[in-house]
Design a protein around this motif. Structure first.
Motif, PDB file in Angstrom:
ATOM      1  N   UNK A  80       0.532  -1.141  -0.049  1.00 35.31           N
ATOM      2  CA  UNK A  80       0.391  -0.167  -0.141  1.00 35.31           C
ATOM      3  C   UNK A  80       0.909   1.182  -0.426  1.00 35.31           C
ATOM      4  N   UNK A  81       0.469   2.462  -0.823  1.00 36.96           N
ATOM      5  CA  UNK A  81       1.291   3.144  -0.673  1.00 36.96           C
ATOM      6  C   UNK A  81       0.783   4.570  -0.753  1.00 36.96           C
ATOM      7  N   UNK A  82       0.862   5.086   0.310  1.00 37.05           N
ATOM      8  CA  UNK A  82       0.100   7.018   0.766  1.00 37.05           C
ATOM      9  C   UNK A  82       1.388   7.774   0.888  1.00 37.05           C
ATOM     10  N   UNK A  83       0.990   9.162   1.227  1.00 36.48           N
ATOM     11  CA  UNK A  83       2.463   9.827   1.765  1.00 36.48           C
ATOM     12  C   UNK A  83       3.496   9.892   0.950  1.00 36.48           C
ATOM     13  N   UNK A  84       5.336   9.342   1.595  1.00 33.27           N
ATOM     14  CA  UNK A  84       5.814   9.193   0.568  1.00 33.27           C
ATOM     15  C   UNK A  84       7.185   8.325   1.398  1.00 33.27           C
ATOM     16  N   UNK A  85       5.970   7.222   1.529  1.00 28.90           N
ATOM     17  CA  UNK A  85       6.168   5.885   1.483  1.00 28.90           C
ATOM     18  C   UNK A  85       5.561   4.686   0.984  1.00 28.90           C
ATOM     19  N   UNK A  86       5.859   3.085   1.394  1.00 28.02           N
ATOM     20  CA  UNK A  86       5.271   2.399   0.522  1.00 28.02           C
ATOM     21  C   UNK A  86       5.521   1.084   1.962  1.00 28.02           C
ATOM     22  N   UNK A  87       4.152   0.707   2.137  1.00 30.65           N
ATOM     23  CA  UNK A  87       3.805   0.330   2.873  1.00 30.65           C
ATOM     24  C   UNK A  87       3.548  -2.008   2.710  1.00 30.65           C
ATOM     25  N   UNK A  88       4.309  -2.631   3.164  1.00 32.44           N
ATOM     26  CA  UNK A  88       4.170  -3.879   2.486  1.00 32.44           C
ATOM     27  C   UNK A  88       3.271  -4.807   4.247  1.00 32.44           C
ATOM     28  N   UNK A  89       2.163  -5.177   4.046  1.00 28.05           N
ATOM     29  CA  UNK A  89       1.777  -5.678   5.136  1.00 28.05           C
ATOM     30  C   UNK A  89       1.136  -7.352   4.478  1.00 28.05           C
ATOM     31  N   UNK A  90       1.386  -8.534   5.625  1.00 22.74           N
ATOM     32  CA  UNK A  90       1.040  -9.740   5.631  1.00 22.74           C
ATOM     33  C   UNK A  90      -0.382  -9.456   5.473  1.00 22.74           C
ATOM     34  N   UNK A  91      -1.362 -10.561   5.270  1.00 21.83           N
ATOM     35  CA  UNK A  91      -2.606 -10.946   5.262  1.00 21.83           C
ATOM     36  C   UNK A  91      -3.595 -10.661   6.265  1.00 21.83           C
ATOM     37  N   UNK A  92      -2.644 -10.789   7.337  1.00 23.60           N
ATOM     38  CA  UNK A  92      -3.529 -10.567   8.850  1.00 23.60           C
ATOM     39  C   UNK A  92      -3.447  -9.378   8.768  1.00 23.60           C
ATOM     40  N   UNK A  93      -2.561  -8.466   8.436  1.00 16.64           N
ATOM     41  CA  UNK A  93      -2.393  -6.908   8.955  1.00 16.64           C
ATOM     42  C   UNK A  93      -0.882  -6.159   9.234  1.00 16.64           C
ATOM     43  N   UNK A  94      -0.042  -7.723   9.604  1.00 17.78           N
ATOM     44  CA  UNK A  94       1.229  -7.438  10.359  1.00 17.78           C
ATOM     45  C   UNK A  94       2.402  -6.695   9.494  1.00 17.78           C
ATOM     46  N   UNK A  96       5.731  -6.044   7.414  1.00 14.62           N
ATOM     47  CA  UNK A  96       6.659  -6.842   6.852  1.00 14.62           C
ATOM     48  C   UNK A  96       7.709  -5.907   6.622  1.00 14.62           C
ATOM     49  N   UNK A  97       7.149  -4.475   5.702  1.00 20.38           N
ATOM     50  CA  UNK A  97       7.818  -3.577   5.421  1.00 20.38           C
ATOM     51  C   UNK A  97       7.919  -2.260   5.380  1.00 20.38           C
ATOM     52  N   UNK A 111       4.904  -6.964  -9.110  1.00 25.31           N
ATOM     53  CA  UNK A 111       5.851  -8.569 -10.347  1.00 25.31           C
ATOM     54  C   UNK A 111       6.426  -9.384 -10.175  1.00 25.31           C
ATOM     55  N   UNK A 112       5.655 -10.587  -9.646  1.00 26.28           N
ATOM     56  CA  UNK A 112       7.351 -11.166  -9.083  1.00 26.28           C
ATOM     57  C   UNK A 112       8.598  -9.973  -7.891  1.00 26.28           C
ATOM     58  N   UNK A 113       9.554  -9.961  -8.660  1.00 26.66           N
ATOM     59  CA  UNK A 113      10.621  -9.058  -6.705  1.00 26.66           C
ATOM     60  C   UNK A 113      10.567  -7.692  -7.398  1.00 26.66           C
ATOM     61  N   UNK A 114       9.821  -7.134  -8.556  1.00 30.00           N
ATOM     62  CA  UNK A 114       9.977  -5.309  -8.276  1.00 30.00           C
ATOM     63  C   UNK A 114       8.972  -5.744  -8.370  1.00 30.00           C
ATOM     64  N   UNK A 115       9.240  -4.245  -7.764  1.00 25.72           N
ATOM     65  CA  UNK A 115       7.537  -3.371  -7.093  1.00 25.72           C
ATOM     66  C   UNK A 115       7.679  -2.182  -8.282  1.00 25.72           C
ATOM     67  N   UNK A 116       6.718  -1.395  -8.374  1.00 26.44           N
ATOM     68  CA  UNK A 116       7.211  -0.770  -9.934  1.00 26.44           C
ATOM     69  C   UNK A 116       5.774   0.342  -9.373  1.00 26.44           C
ATOM     70  N   UNK A 126      11.918  -1.027  -7.596  1.00 30.56           N
ATOM     71  CA  UNK A 126      12.206  -1.139  -6.564  1.00 30.56           C
ATOM     72  C   UNK A 126      12.156  -2.664  -6.178  1.00 30.56           C
ATOM     73  N   UNK A 127      13.543  -3.615  -5.246  1.00 29.78           N
ATOM     74  CA  UNK A 127      13.245  -4.505  -4.958  1.00 29.78           C
ATOM     75  C   UNK A 127      11.734  -4.577  -3.316  1.00 29.78           C
ATOM     76  N   UNK A 128      12.116  -6.031  -2.956  1.00 26.46           N
ATOM     77  CA  UNK A 128      10.819  -6.133  -1.361  1.00 26.46           C
ATOM     78  C   UNK A 128      11.895  -5.224  -0.476  1.00 26.46           C
ATOM     79  N   UNK A 129      12.991  -5.140  -1.278  1.00 23.65           N
ATOM     80  CA  UNK A 129      13.949  -4.578   0.688  1.00 23.65           C
ATOM     81  C   UNK A 129      14.191  -3.389   0.145  1.00 23.65           C
ATOM     82  N   UNK A 130      12.940  -2.307  -0.464  1.00 23.50           N
ATOM     83  CA  UNK A 130      12.892  -0.942  -1.199  1.00 23.50           C
ATOM     84  C   UNK A 130      14.189  -0.352  -1.518  1.00 23.50           C
ATOM     85  N   UNK A 131      15.576  -1.252  -2.163  1.00 23.38           N
ATOM     86  CA  UNK A 131      16.705  -0.658  -2.405  1.00 23.38           C
ATOM     87  C   UNK A 131      15.996  -0.181  -4.381  1.00 23.38           C
TER      88      UNK A 131
END
Lengths: 328, 192
Positions: A80-94, A96-97, A111-116, A126-131
């Motif tokens: 989920x993207x918003x403000x100046x951030x991207x958050x990654x959460x699991x399906x329970x709401x925890x 992750x990043x 898609x796959x390991x890429x975040x557009x 970006x990759x999943x680590x925010x790089x």
């Protein structure tokens, strides 16, 4: 005697002044306004036959964004993207990043390991680590990126400003663009009166693009040739109303459409053929005159609606988790 | 001799004082007149981004019909066939039939441009400023229809009777040079 008369006169004056002030105060003030005789009434369309509602709201996640912007789900992780951030959460709401972006995001796709992510009409990968992996050429001056859809080798970008879909390679190389005109005089191209222009790719790698001015979903080949379309205009549950609907859509994993509308804010599902199936969330679930929520779905056909007004991710699960039968 | 000098000084002092007062008064009046010439008049204006289409502009203006009218930002309009500002929500067809029109005074004219585009024109004399069309356009369209105070009709009352009851404080006094705040660039309100 004379003094007494003056006192009585002053008392009467004071009473009159107080009466005028009180009268003025309790008169027709905004918070005591009469009902609007010219009210625009859509109440009858806000109520939906309970038989048509195939989903129930099961939970919601507070995401902590002042201005949430977009939601995507990939591998059962919510981005989920918003403000100046991207958050990654699991399906329970925890969570992750959570990583900081260099600007305000416009939309997100994973898609796959890429975040557009689109920021200032430029795609950043970006990759999943925010790089940061890649930074594509910014789109033109009049562009307004509203959606991204990625496959193995291609990335499609919806440009509401230029009313075009732009096709890039997964490395960001411009391949082609199209404006929805099948051939001269036959189809009128994308009609985008407001920045609601979504696209997505389904389970069988078909590119579907909303033509919001025509209340249509159109299927294009990757080269931009129209292959199929369906449309449904109207205020009733099965239709799309106004100038710019559906505002957002996504696919369930069996190819069914999930649509989200503005005006009469509601979420619905349609079969692969475009036939109306049912309602996920009726207008009464949302803020009056609110924005159309962005939608995403997980592998269990749960639907995640990003409610911009309540700043929540609202989760709707099927009442009976039925999958589509072959031929539907 | 000394007394004469004293009385002369007093007279001179009074004369100078009177001259100075006159000069100041003249300067003040001149300055005031100049400021009146240079300064802008003030007029009432609706901020269309604040307006909530409550209907009070039609019912509370001292003018009848109201000095508030619907105006149309053509450069913003989507020229939609299914126009939320023109057609009733339950319209049985996308047509100009009276029963399908949302406007209570039929003040909107629909004109075919080319498939599938239609242009909508406000007939100002018929418009009562009820904002019904504005509500429909804002909710279901992109808000190209909006209200504004028309200054050749407005009496520019000292206390605007609509501003007094406006629930969103959308009516403000502004310099006459900025009388009309009109939409026309949706980047002002990209979330609409």
């Amino acid at each position: 005697m004379k003094n007494k008369g003056i006192i009585i006169f002053l008392l009467i004056m004071a009473a009159v002044i107080i009466a005028v002030i009180v009268g003025d105060y309790v008169s027709d003030r905004p918070n005591r306004s009469k009902p609007n005789p010219f009210a625009y009434d859509v109440k009858e369309f806000k109520t939906v036959d309970p038989e048509l509602i195939h989903y129930k709201e099961s939970k919601n996640f507070r995401i902590g964004f002042e201005k949430p912007v977009a939601i995507a789900i990939h591998d059962d992780k919510i981005y989920v993207a918003g403000d100046n951030n991207l958050k990654c959460i699991d399906l329970s709401g925890a969570l992750l990043h959570d990583f900081t972006l260099p600007g305000k995001p416009q939309t997100v796709e994973v898609f796959n390991q890429n975040i557009y992510i689109a920021i200032n009409n430029q795609i950043l990968v970006y990759d999943n680590g925010g790089n940061l992996l890649n930074e594509w050429e910014p789109m033109g001056e009049n562009s307004l990126i509203t959606a991204i859809a990625a496959t193995e080798n291609d990335v499609f970008v919806a440009d509401a400003g230029k009313r075009k879909v732009v096709r890039y390679s997964s490395d960001g190389e411009f391949l082609t663009e199209f404006d929805g005109k099948a051939e001269e005089g036959v189809l009128h191209g994308f009609i985008i009166p407001s920045p609601c222009f979504d696209l997505d790719i389904n389970d069988v790698n078909e590119l579907w693009v909303v033509n919001p001015g025509l209340h249509a979903l159109e299927n294009y080949t990757f080269d931009g040739n129209l292959r199929a379309h369906w449309k449904n205009t109207g205020m009733r549950p099965e239709g799309f109303s106004g100038c710019c609907n559906p505002s957002h859509f996504t696919f369930l994993d069996d190819g069914r459409f999930v649509t989200s509308e503005k005006g009469l804010v509601r979420i619905k599902t349609y079969k692969r053929s475009g036939e109306f199936e049912g309602v996920v969330a009726a207008p009464t679930k949302f803020t009056d005159e609110g924005r159309a929520p962005d939608v995403a779905a997980d592998s269990q056909n749960n639907i995640y609606a990003l409610d911009f007004d309540k700043k929540l991710i609202r989760v709707f699960e099927p009442k009976n988790n039925t999958r589509l039968q072959p031929g539907d | 001799m000394e007394n004469n000098s004293k009385s002369k000084n007093r007279r001179e002092f009074i004369q100078s004082g009177v001259r100075l007062s006159l000069a100041l008064a003249l300067g003040g009046v001149g300055g005031l007149a100049l400021s009146k010439v240079i300064e802008d008049d003030w007029v009432w204006q609706i901020d269309p981004f604040e307006c909530t289409q409550c209907g009070r502009c039609a019912t509370d203006c001292v003018m009848s019909p109201s000095a508030v009218k619907c105006v149309h930002a053509y450069d913003l309009c989507g020229y939609c066939d299914l126009c939320g500002g023109y057609l009733k929500p339950d319209a049985n067809a996308l047509s100009t039939a009276a029963e399908n029109q949302l406007c209570p005074t039929a003040a909107i004219e629909r004109k075919f441009i080319e498939e599938p585009y239609f242009e909508y024109h406000i007939i100002e004399d018929l418009c009562i400023g009820c904002a019904k069309c504005v509500k429909g356009c804002t909710s279901f369209g992109n808000g190209s229809l909006h209200l504004q105070i028309i200054h050749d009709i407005c009496l520019n009352c000292n206390e605007c009777s609509i501003a007094r009851v406006c629930p969103s404080d959308a009516i403000k006094r502004v310099p006459a040079s900025e009388a009309y705040k009109v939409k026309g660039d949706f980047t002002n309100n990209p979330e609409s």
